[in-house]
Write a protein that holds these residues in place. Structure first.
Motif, PDB file in Angstrom:
ATOM      1  N   MET A  48       0.854  -1.172   0.000  1.00 25.44           N
ATOM      2  CA  MET A  48       0.000   0.000   0.000  1.00 25.44           C
ATOM      3  C   MET A  48       0.898   1.233   0.000  1.00 25.44           C
ATOM      4  O   MET A  48       1.825   1.332   0.797  1.00 25.44           O
ATOM      5  CB  MET A  48      -0.888  -0.009   1.235  1.00 25.44           C
ATOM      6  CG  MET A  48      -1.744   1.220   1.394  1.00 25.44           C
ATOM      7  SD  MET A  48      -3.048   1.416   0.200  1.00 25.44           S
ATOM      8  CE  MET A  48      -4.192   0.185   0.741  1.00 25.44           C
ATOM      9  N   THR A  49       0.615   2.143  -0.903  1.00 27.67           N
ATOM     10  CA  THR A  49       1.382   3.387  -0.973  1.00 27.67           C
ATOM     11  C   THR A  49       0.493   4.571  -0.606  1.00 27.67           C
ATOM     12  O   THR A  49      -0.725   4.500  -0.726  1.00 27.67           O
ATOM     13  CB  THR A  49       1.956   3.611  -2.384  1.00 27.67           C
ATOM     14  OG1 THR A  49       0.886   3.861  -3.287  1.00 27.67           O
ATOM     15  CG2 THR A  49       2.791   2.425  -2.846  1.00 27.67           C
ATOM     16  N   ASP A  50       1.127   5.654  -0.172  1.00 27.70           N
ATOM     17  CA  ASP A  50       0.383   6.871   0.146  1.00 27.70           C
ATOM     18  C   ASP A  50      -0.217   7.493  -1.114  1.00 27.70           C
ATOM     19  O   ASP A  50      -1.314   8.024  -1.083  1.00 27.70           O
ATOM     20  CB  ASP A  50       1.300   7.908   0.813  1.00 27.70           C
ATOM     21  CG  ASP A  50       1.681   7.541   2.236  1.00 27.70           C
ATOM     22  OD1 ASP A  50       0.946   6.774   2.894  1.00 27.70           O
ATOM     23  OD2 ASP A  50       2.733   8.039   2.693  1.00 27.70           O
ATOM     24  N   GLU A  51       0.509   7.409  -2.215  1.00 32.47           N
ATOM     25  CA  GLU A  51       0.123   8.149  -3.414  1.00 32.47           C
ATOM     26  C   GLU A  51      -0.915   7.443  -4.286  1.00 32.47           C
ATOM     27  O   GLU A  51      -1.824   8.090  -4.802  1.00 32.47           O
ATOM     28  CB  GLU A  51       1.366   8.449  -4.278  1.00 32.47           C
ATOM     29  CG  GLU A  51       2.392   9.318  -3.591  1.00 32.47           C
ATOM     30  CD  GLU A  51       3.378   8.547  -2.710  1.00 32.47           C
ATOM     31  OE1 GLU A  51       4.249   9.192  -2.139  1.00 32.47           O
ATOM     32  OE2 GLU A  51       3.271   7.310  -2.600  1.00 32.47           O
ATOM     33  N   VAL A  52      -0.770   6.137  -4.495  1.00 34.65           N
ATOM     34  CA  VAL A  52      -1.630   5.450  -5.476  1.00 34.65           C
ATOM     35  C   VAL A  52      -2.267   4.169  -4.956  1.00 34.65           C
ATOM     36  O   VAL A  52      -2.867   3.433  -5.720  1.00 34.65           O
ATOM     37  CB  VAL A  52      -0.866   5.158  -6.790  1.00 34.65           C
ATOM     38  CG1 VAL A  52      -0.456   6.443  -7.483  1.00 34.65           C
ATOM     39  CG2 VAL A  52       0.339   4.263  -6.548  1.00 34.65           C
ATOM     40  N   GLY A  53      -2.130   3.882  -3.669  1.00 33.85           N
ATOM     41  CA  GLY A  53      -2.704   2.649  -3.131  1.00 33.85           C
ATOM     42  C   GLY A  53      -1.798   1.461  -3.379  1.00 33.85           C
ATOM     43  O   GLY A  53      -0.579   1.578  -3.397  1.00 33.85           O
ATOM     44  N   VAL A  54      -2.412   0.311  -3.611  1.00 27.56           N
ATOM     45  CA  VAL A  54      -1.666  -0.938  -3.794  1.00 27.56           C
ATOM     46  C   VAL A  54      -1.065  -0.981  -5.196  1.00 27.56           C
ATOM     47  O   VAL A  54      -1.745  -0.663  -6.176  1.00 27.56           O
ATOM     48  CB  VAL A  54      -2.591  -2.153  -3.576  1.00 27.56           C
ATOM     49  CG1 VAL A  54      -1.857  -3.450  -3.888  1.00 27.56           C
ATOM     50  CG2 VAL A  54      -3.120  -2.171  -2.145  1.00 27.56           C
ATOM     51  N   ILE A  55       0.207  -1.356  -5.282  1.00 24.21           N
ATOM     52  CA  ILE A  55       0.816  -1.621  -6.576  1.00 24.21           C
ATOM     53  C   ILE A  55       1.398  -3.016  -6.545  1.00 24.21           C
ATOM     54  O   ILE A  55       1.814  -3.520  -5.499  1.00 24.21           O
ATOM     55  CB  ILE A  55       1.871  -0.569  -6.985  1.00 24.21           C
ATOM     56  CG1 ILE A  55       3.080  -0.562  -6.056  1.00 24.21           C
ATOM     57  CG2 ILE A  55       1.257   0.815  -7.037  1.00 24.21           C
ATOM     58  CD1 ILE A  55       4.201   0.331  -6.562  1.00 24.21           C
ATOM     59  N   THR A  56       1.389  -3.666  -7.691  1.00 27.00           N
ATOM     60  CA  THR A  56       1.900  -5.027  -7.801  1.00 27.00           C
ATOM     61  C   THR A  56       2.760  -5.132  -9.048  1.00 27.00           C
ATOM     62  O   THR A  56       2.743  -4.254  -9.900  1.00 27.00           O
ATOM     63  CB  THR A  56       0.745  -6.047  -7.898  1.00 27.00           C
ATOM     64  OG1 THR A  56      -0.023  -5.761  -9.069  1.00 27.00           O
ATOM     65  CG2 THR A  56      -0.145  -5.995  -6.667  1.00 27.00           C
ATOM     66  N   GLY A  57       3.476  -6.219  -9.141  1.00 28.64           N
ATOM     67  CA  GLY A  57       4.322  -6.445 -10.303  1.00 28.64           C
ATOM     68  C   GLY A  57       5.776  -6.442  -9.899  1.00 28.64           C
ATOM     69  O   GLY A  57       6.125  -6.633  -8.732  1.00 28.64           O
ATOM     70  N   GLU A  58       6.634  -6.220 -10.877  1.00 30.58           N
ATOM     71  CA  GLU A  58       8.067  -6.179 -10.618  1.00 30.58           C
ATOM     72  C   GLU A  58       8.405  -4.816 -10.029  1.00 30.58           C
ATOM     73  O   GLU A  58       8.247  -3.780 -10.679  1.00 30.58           O
ATOM     74  CB  GLU A  58       8.853  -6.410 -11.905  1.00 30.58           C
ATOM     75  CG  GLU A  58      10.320  -6.623 -11.658  1.00 30.58           C
ATOM     76  CD  GLU A  58      11.074  -7.016 -12.918  1.00 30.58           C
ATOM     77  OE1 GLU A  58      12.279  -6.718 -12.962  1.00 30.58           O
ATOM     78  OE2 GLU A  58      10.468  -7.601 -13.832  1.00 30.58           O
ATOM     79  N   LEU A  59       8.852  -4.817  -8.765  1.00 29.33           N
ATOM     80  CA  LEU A  59       9.070  -3.583  -8.024  1.00 29.33           C
ATOM     81  C   LEU A  59      10.514  -3.454  -7.556  1.00 29.33           C
ATOM     82  O   LEU A  59      11.195  -4.447  -7.333  1.00 29.33           O
ATOM     83  CB  LEU A  59       8.146  -3.527  -6.798  1.00 29.33           C
ATOM     84  CG  LEU A  59       6.655  -3.666  -7.074  1.00 29.33           C
ATOM     85  CD1 LEU A  59       5.887  -3.785  -5.761  1.00 29.33           C
ATOM     86  CD2 LEU A  59       6.148  -2.490  -7.888  1.00 29.33           C
ATOM     87  N   THR A  60      10.936  -2.225  -7.370  1.00 27.04           N
ATOM     88  CA  THR A  60      12.228  -1.908  -6.778  1.00 27.04           C
ATOM     89  C   THR A  60      11.951  -1.219  -5.442  1.00 27.04           C
ATOM     90  O   THR A  60      11.059  -0.378  -5.355  1.00 27.04           O
ATOM     91  CB  THR A  60      13.034  -0.976  -7.705  1.00 27.04           C
ATOM     92  OG1 THR A  60      13.224  -1.628  -8.959  1.00 27.04           O
ATOM     93  CG2 THR A  60      14.386  -0.633  -7.108  1.00 27.04           C
ATOM     94  N   VAL A  61      12.720  -1.597  -4.415  1.00 26.74           N
ATOM     95  CA  VAL A  61      12.541  -1.055  -3.068  1.00 26.74           C
ATOM     96  C   VAL A  61      13.757  -0.207  -2.707  1.00 26.74           C
ATOM     97  O   VAL A  61      14.894  -0.603  -2.968  1.00 26.74           O
ATOM     98  CB  VAL A  61      12.394  -2.199  -2.030  1.00 26.74           C
ATOM     99  CG1 VAL A  61      12.230  -1.643  -0.625  1.00 26.74           C
ATOM    100  CG2 VAL A  61      11.247  -3.114  -2.400  1.00 26.74           C
ATOM    101  N   ALA A  62      13.508   0.943  -2.096  1.00 26.67           N
ATOM    102  CA  ALA A  62      14.585   1.795  -1.590  1.00 26.67           C
ATOM    103  C   ALA A  62      14.256   2.184  -0.155  1.00 26.67           C
ATOM    104  O   ALA A  62      13.090   2.351   0.201  1.00 26.67           O
ATOM    105  CB  ALA A  62      14.734   3.048  -2.444  1.00 26.67           C
ATOM    106  N   THR A  63      15.293   2.309   0.663  1.00 25.49           N
ATOM    107  CA  THR A  63      15.140   2.757   2.037  1.00 25.49           C
ATOM    108  C   THR A  63      15.894   4.065   2.182  1.00 25.49           C
ATOM    109  O   THR A  63      17.113   4.100   2.007  1.00 25.49           O
ATOM    110  CB  THR A  63      15.688   1.698   3.016  1.00 25.49           C
ATOM    111  OG1 THR A  63      15.021   0.463   2.774  1.00 25.49           O
ATOM    112  CG2 THR A  63      15.478   2.107   4.455  1.00 25.49           C
ATOM    113  N   ASP A  64      15.171   5.141   2.470  1.00 20.36           N
ATOM    114  CA  ASP A  64      15.762   6.469   2.616  1.00 20.36           C
ATOM    115  C   ASP A  64      15.882   6.780   4.103  1.00 20.36           C
ATOM    116  O   ASP A  64      14.875   6.965   4.783  1.00 20.36           O
ATOM    117  CB  ASP A  64      14.877   7.498   1.909  1.00 20.36           C
ATOM    118  CG  ASP A  64      15.431   8.909   2.008  1.00 20.36           C
ATOM    119  OD1 ASP A  64      16.665   9.064   2.147  1.00 20.36           O
ATOM    120  OD2 ASP A  64      14.634   9.859   1.942  1.00 20.36           O
TER     121      ASP A  64
END
Length: 75
Positions: free
Chosen positions: A1-17
């Motif tokens: 779940m994202t703040d901007e667009v809700g749930v996204i699925t598929g091939e994702l990249t994760v970053a930790t800021d």
């Protein structure tokens, strides 16, 4: 779940800021330009926990975070 667009699925990249004692988890569709903030953050961390937290979040995103970080426990 994202703040901007809700749930996204598929091939994702994760970053930790990490800034100070706060870590924001970001995800994007792999190869896209837009980054989205995982809902429920930022997380409060202890100095040096950034790499450990990132590895844990990659595993968590692979298993799905339909509620974002709300109620999520890293074990």
């Amino acid at each position: 779940m994202t703040d901007e667009v809700g749930v996204i699925t598929g091939e994702l990249t994760v970053a930790t800021d990490v800034e100070g004692d706060q870590a924001t988890i970001l995800i994007q569709y792999t190869g896209a330009e837009e980054w989205y903030t995982v809902a429920g953050g930022p997380l409060t961390i202890v100095a040096g926990d950034g790499p450990w937290l990132h590895a844990a979040m990659v595993r968590a995103v692979q298993h799905g975070l339909p509620e974002g970080l709300t109620g999520f426990e890293i074990t």
